[in-house]
Design a protein around this motif. Structure first.
Motif, PDB file in Angstrom:
ATOM      1  N   VAL A   1       0.847  -1.195   0.000  1.00  0.00           N
ATOM      2  CA  VAL A   1       0.000   0.000   0.000  1.00  0.00           C
ATOM      3  C   VAL A   1       0.881   1.243   0.000  1.00  0.00           C
ATOM      4  CG1 VAL A   1      -1.779   1.275   1.251  1.00  0.00           C
ATOM      5  CG2 VAL A   1      -1.797  -1.227   1.256  1.00  0.00           C
ATOM      6  N   VAL A   2       0.653   2.136  -0.940  1.00  0.00           N
ATOM      7  CA  VAL A   2       1.420   3.382  -1.038  1.00  0.00           C
ATOM      8  C   VAL A   2       0.651   4.491  -0.327  1.00  0.00           C
ATOM      9  CG1 VAL A   2       2.473   5.061  -2.588  1.00  0.00           C
ATOM     10  CG2 VAL A   2       2.370   2.643  -3.250  1.00  0.00           C
ATOM     11  N   PRO A   3       1.240   5.114   0.700  1.00  0.00           N
ATOM     12  CA  PRO A   3       0.546   6.147   1.470  1.00  0.00           C
ATOM     13  C   PRO A   3       0.147   7.353   0.611  1.00  0.00           C
ATOM     14  CG  PRO A   3       2.524   5.417   2.610  1.00  0.00           C
ATOM     15  CD  PRO A   3       2.578   4.833   1.235  1.00  0.00           C
ATOM     16  N   PHE A   4      -0.930   8.007   1.009  1.00  0.00           N
ATOM     17  CA  PHE A   4      -1.439   9.245   0.425  1.00  0.00           C
ATOM     18  C   PHE A   4      -2.130   9.051  -0.930  1.00  0.00           C
ATOM     19  CE2 PHE A   4       2.180  10.750   3.094  1.00  0.00           C
ATOM     20  CZ  PHE A   4       1.448  11.467   4.022  1.00  0.00           C
ATOM     21  N   PHE A   5      -2.082   7.844  -1.479  1.00  0.00           N
ATOM     22  CA  PHE A   5      -2.723   7.603  -2.777  1.00  0.00           C
ATOM     23  C   PHE A   5      -3.797   6.519  -2.612  1.00  0.00           C
ATOM     24  CE2 PHE A   5       1.455   9.275  -3.751  1.00  0.00           C
ATOM     25  CZ  PHE A   5       1.165  10.249  -4.698  1.00  0.00           C
ATOM     26  N   LYS A   6      -5.026   6.845  -2.951  1.00  0.00           N
ATOM     27  CA  LYS A   6      -6.167   5.985  -2.678  1.00  0.00           C
ATOM     28  C   LYS A   6      -6.100   4.659  -3.411  1.00  0.00           C
ATOM     29  CE  LYS A   6     -11.204   6.175  -2.351  1.00  0.00           C
ATOM     30  NZ  LYS A   6     -12.404   7.014  -2.523  1.00  0.00           N
ATOM     31  N   GLU A   7      -5.719   4.677  -4.663  1.00  0.00           N
ATOM     32  CA  GLU A   7      -5.736   3.456  -5.467  1.00  0.00           C
ATOM     33  C   GLU A   7      -4.343   2.888  -5.733  1.00  0.00           C
ATOM     34  OE1 GLU A   7      -8.519   2.081  -6.051  1.00  0.00           O
ATOM     35  OE2 GLU A   7      -9.792   3.747  -5.398  1.00  0.00           O
ATOM     36  N   ALA A   8      -3.337   3.436  -5.071  1.00  0.00           N
ATOM     37  CA  ALA A   8      -1.961   2.999  -5.314  1.00  0.00           C
ATOM     38  C   ALA A   8      -1.655   1.741  -4.492  1.00  0.00           C
ATOM     39  CB  ALA A   8      -0.980   4.118  -4.972  1.00  0.00           C
TER      40      ALA A   8
ATOM     41  N   LEU B   1     -11.746   3.506   5.893  1.00  0.00           N
ATOM     42  CA  LEU B   1     -10.468   4.194   5.684  1.00  0.00           C
ATOM     43  C   LEU B   1      -9.748   3.724   4.419  1.00  0.00           C
ATOM     44  CD1 LEU B   1      -9.186   4.112   9.368  1.00  0.00           C
ATOM     45  CD2 LEU B   1      -9.969   6.138   8.119  1.00  0.00           C
ATOM     46  N   ASN B   2     -10.299   2.701   3.773  1.00  0.00           N
ATOM     47  CA  ASN B   2      -9.704   2.144   2.556  1.00  0.00           C
ATOM     48  C   ASN B   2      -8.280   1.640   2.810  1.00  0.00           C
ATOM     49  OD1 ASN B   2      -9.831   1.449  -0.203  1.00  0.00           O
ATOM     50  ND2 ASN B   2      -8.681   3.276  -0.767  1.00  0.00           N
ATOM     51  N   ILE B   3      -8.148   0.904   3.914  1.00  0.00           N
ATOM     52  CA  ILE B   3      -6.866   0.270   4.236  1.00  0.00           C
ATOM     53  C   ILE B   3      -7.093  -1.238   4.241  1.00  0.00           C
ATOM     54  CG2 ILE B   3      -6.034   2.217   5.593  1.00  0.00           C
ATOM     55  CD1 ILE B   3      -6.804   0.693   8.121  1.00  0.00           C
ATOM     56  N   PRO B   4      -6.017  -2.026   4.123  1.00  0.00           N
ATOM     57  CA  PRO B   4      -6.179  -3.485   4.067  1.00  0.00           C
ATOM     58  C   PRO B   4      -6.861  -4.037   5.313  1.00  0.00           C
ATOM     59  CG  PRO B   4      -3.979  -2.856   3.373  1.00  0.00           C
ATOM     60  CD  PRO B   4      -4.607  -1.620   3.934  1.00  0.00           C
ATOM     61  N   ASN B   5      -7.862  -4.849   5.113  1.00  0.00           N
ATOM     62  CA  ASN B   5      -8.513  -5.549   6.218  1.00  0.00           C
ATOM     63  C   ASN B   5      -7.861  -6.930   6.324  1.00  0.00           C
ATOM     64  OD1 ASN B   5     -11.630  -7.279   6.713  1.00  0.00           O
ATOM     65  ND2 ASN B   5     -10.304  -6.364   8.255  1.00  0.00           N
ATOM     66  N   VAL B   6      -6.983  -7.069   7.288  1.00  0.00           N
ATOM     67  CA  VAL B   6      -6.224  -8.305   7.463  1.00  0.00           C
ATOM     68  C   VAL B   6      -6.800  -9.086   8.633  1.00  0.00           C
ATOM     69  CG1 VAL B   6      -3.949  -9.311   7.850  1.00  0.00           C
ATOM     70  CG2 VAL B   6      -4.160  -7.155   6.588  1.00  0.00           C
ATOM     71  N   LYS B   7      -7.278 -10.278   8.359  1.00  0.00           N
ATOM     72  CA  LYS B   7      -7.870 -11.112   9.395  1.00  0.00           C
ATOM     73  C   LYS B   7      -6.837 -11.439  10.473  1.00  0.00           C
ATOM     74  CE  LYS B   7     -10.372 -15.453  10.116  1.00  0.00           C
ATOM     75  NZ  LYS B   7     -10.882 -16.688   9.487  1.00  0.00           N
ATOM     76  N   GLY B   8      -7.192 -11.173  11.716  1.00  0.00           N
ATOM     77  CA  GLY B   8      -6.302 -11.467  12.844  1.00  0.00           C
ATOM     78  C   GLY B   8      -5.394 -10.321  13.222  1.00  0.00           C
ATOM     79  N   ALA B   9      -5.332  -9.270  12.382  1.00  0.00           N
ATOM     80  CA  ALA B   9      -4.424  -8.150  12.656  1.00  0.00           C
ATOM     81  C   ALA B   9      -4.779  -7.429  13.946  1.00  0.00           C
ATOM     82  CB  ALA B   9      -4.436  -7.171  11.484  1.00  0.00           C
TER      83      ALA B   9
ATOM     84  N   VAL C   1       2.121  12.238  11.296  1.00  0.00           N
ATOM     85  CA  VAL C   1       2.098  12.278   9.832  1.00  0.00           C
ATOM     86  C   VAL C   1       1.766  10.889   9.288  1.00  0.00           C
ATOM     87  CG1 VAL C   1       3.482  12.608   7.744  1.00  0.00           C
ATOM     88  CG2 VAL C   1       3.695  14.216   9.644  1.00  0.00           C
ATOM     89  N   GLY C   2       2.380   9.862   9.867  1.00  0.00           N
ATOM     90  CA  GLY C   2       2.115   8.498   9.433  1.00  0.00           C
ATOM     91  C   GLY C   2       0.649   8.125   9.618  1.00  0.00           C
ATOM     92  N   LEU C   3       0.074   8.500  10.749  1.00  0.00           N
ATOM     93  CA  LEU C   3      -1.337   8.206  10.992  1.00  0.00           C
ATOM     94  C   LEU C   3      -2.267   8.993  10.073  1.00  0.00           C
ATOM     95  CD1 LEU C   3      -1.397   8.007  14.906  1.00  0.00           C
ATOM     96  CD2 LEU C   3      -1.476   6.117  13.273  1.00  0.00           C
ATOM     97  N   SER C   4      -1.812  10.161   9.663  1.00  0.00           N
ATOM     98  CA  SER C   4      -2.639  10.969   8.758  1.00  0.00           C
ATOM     99  C   SER C   4      -2.816  10.300   7.409  1.00  0.00           C
ATOM    100  CB  SER C   4      -2.026  12.364   8.579  1.00  0.00           C
ATOM    101  OG  SER C   4      -0.858  12.308   7.743  1.00  0.00           O
ATOM    102  N   THR C   5      -1.899   9.388   7.056  1.00  0.00           N
ATOM    103  CA  THR C   5      -2.008   8.701   5.763  1.00  0.00           C
ATOM    104  C   THR C   5      -3.237   7.785   5.708  1.00  0.00           C
ATOM    105  OG1 THR C   5      -0.661   6.783   6.430  1.00  0.00           O
ATOM    106  CG2 THR C   5       0.509   8.708   5.560  1.00  0.00           C
ATOM    107  N   LEU C   6      -3.769   7.445   6.885  1.00  0.00           N
ATOM    108  CA  LEU C   6      -4.942   6.588   6.914  1.00  0.00           C
ATOM    109  C   LEU C   6      -6.167   7.308   6.339  1.00  0.00           C
ATOM    110  CD1 LEU C   6      -4.577   5.022  10.479  1.00  0.00           C
ATOM    111  CD2 LEU C   6      -3.817   4.082   8.288  1.00  0.00           C
ATOM    112  N   LYS C   7      -6.161   8.632   6.427  1.00  0.00           N
ATOM    113  CA  LYS C   7      -7.323   9.403   5.956  1.00  0.00           C
ATOM    114  C   LYS C   7      -7.018  10.228   4.717  1.00  0.00           C
ATOM    115  CE  LYS C   7     -11.575  10.647   6.336  1.00  0.00           C
ATOM    116  NZ  LYS C   7     -12.636   9.682   6.016  1.00  0.00           N
ATOM    117  N   ILE C   8      -5.788  10.727   4.627  1.00  0.00           N
ATOM    118  CA  ILE C   8      -5.438  11.576   3.469  1.00  0.00           C
ATOM    119  C   ILE C   8      -5.043  10.676   2.318  1.00  0.00           C
ATOM    120  CG2 ILE C   8      -3.929  13.403   2.618  1.00  0.00           C
ATOM    121  CD1 ILE C   8      -3.546  14.305   5.480  1.00  0.00           C
ATOM    122  N   ARG C   9      -5.959  10.505   1.371  1.00  0.00           N
ATOM    123  CA  ARG C   9      -5.694   9.652   0.212  1.00  0.00           C
ATOM    124  C   ARG C   9      -6.308  10.289  -1.029  1.00  0.00           C
ATOM    125  NH1 ARG C   9      -3.994   4.495   1.428  1.00  0.00           N
ATOM    126  NH2 ARG C   9      -3.988   3.960   3.613  1.00  0.00           N
TER     127      ARG C   9
END
Length: 360
Positions: A161-168, A228-236, A352-360
């Motif tokens: 997953v590439v931060p700051f880009f929604k479909e990257a 948030l459009n982040i990977p949903n990993v089972k067990g994470a 800044v790292g946490l902001s990547t969860l929303k800024i895409r």
């Protein structure tokens, strides 16, 4: 362990079902690890002192470090014990990620322990050679990464997953193995290089662990991950418990490691903590976010690479001394100033790292 007990008690009183909540278990894991360190710390320091297991100081380093000569080291063992014990108590042991992260943490801690033992107890200035250390790291990280690859059941577990880009999103396939390996080994050695001043490495590690704990919780929750459009990993989600235990143990260790330090973590602590952060980032598919949040660790590692490269190619040094925190020491910065400023920078980078969860 507590999940099994709570399930049995829930059959008697439904109120015990609250233990199933990850957030509650994460809080208890942090407190358990913190209390273990606060109880074990004084006893461990006293034993290390009596056994004369003390830190040796480089002759070419800052003269202010001479007072650190003989300070007990290998204190990172208390962090590993506290994290492992707390995780085993409060996490869901049926989740494979829990066992993988413990395997990596304890494995890299073992490598660091052997290195420290040779240096301090056997008075071998080299400790483990670079080749021996790399072989050990390759085996531990290789097994863990291969296990993740073989047991992956969903495509998302092998995507970058590439931060700051929604479909990257890039599907790595078998390239996941070397990529994840580099993340784990690189993170381990970067934290180890940062561990040169009192409290410099441990609090940034706690901050990064806090950021990863939040990401792990969100990644393990299908609704939040989808929003948030982040990977949903089972067990994470269970990694939240581990990261919280690491936070608690780190704060407990900092109680004794803050300037002027009563004990140093040594390679046994630094290598294991760095590897733990790396493998958690791999499992929640946020390696590049780790790169951002752990920017201080990256800076320290890059400064060493640049220093060595420049000296070999041109015969000149870029910094007065590497890693870079020694450069600032030799410029006249007091040690506490360097430490606190690096802490502040880490707070900013984690945000800044946490902001990547929303800024895409």
């Amino acid at each position: 362990m507590m999940l099994l007990i709570s399930d049995w008690l829930a059959s008697i009183d439904s109120g015990f079902e609250v233990v199933r909540y990850i957030t509650l278990r994460a809080i208890f894991a942090a407190l358990t690890a913190l209390i273990i360190c606060l109880i074990v710390g004084p006893r461990l320091i006293a034993w290390l002192t009596s056994a004369k297991i003390g830190q040796s100081v480089r002759d070419d380093g800052p003269q202010s470090h001479k007072v650190k000569q003989g300070t007990p080291t290998m204190g990172g063992a208390m962090i590993i014990v506290a994290v492992a014990f707390s995780t085993l108590i409060w996490s869901d042991l049926a989740v494979r990620q829990v066992w993988i992260v413990l395997f990596v943490t304890i494995g890299f801690g073992g490598i660091g322990w052997v290195d420290d033992y040779r240096k301090v107890v056997l008075s071998n200035s080299v400790g483990l050679t670079a080749r021996e250390k790399l072989i050990g790291q390759t085996v531990i990280a290789g097994v863990a990464v291969l296990m993740l690859y073989v047991t992956a059941t969903e495509r998302v577990e092998l995507e970058l997953v590439v931060p700051f880009f929604k479909e990257a999103v890039v599907y790595l396939g078998w390239l996941f193995i070397p990529f994840a390996f580099l993340v784990v080994v690189g993170s381990s050695n970067a934290v180890n290089l940062t561990d040169g001043l009192d409290g410099l490495a441990i609090l940034p590690s706690v901050m990064v662990a806090a950021g990863l704990a939040l990401i792990a919780y969100l990644s393990g929750h299908a609704i939040f991950a989808d929003y948030l459009n982040i990977p949903n990993v089972k067990g994470a989600g269970e990694l939240t418990v581990f990261c919280s235990a690491l936070m608690g143990a780190g704060l407990g260790f900092l109680w004794f490691n803050t300037y002027p330090a009563q004990v140093f973590m040594g390679d046994v602590g630094a290598l294991s903590i760095g590897a733990a952060l790396g493998i958690v980032a791999v499992m929640v598919r946020q390696e590049l976010v780790l790169f951002i949040m752990g920017g201080i660790f990256v800076l320290e590692a890059v400064s060493v690479i640049l220093q060595v490269g420049s000296y070999k190619l041109t015969g000149k040094r870029i910094f007065r001394m590497a890693p870079i925190h020694h450069h600032f020491e030799l410029k006249g910065w007091p040690e506490p100033r360097i430490i606190v400023r690096f802490w502040i920078i880490t707070v900013i980078l984690v945000l800044v790292g946490l902001s990547t969860l929303k800024i895409r």
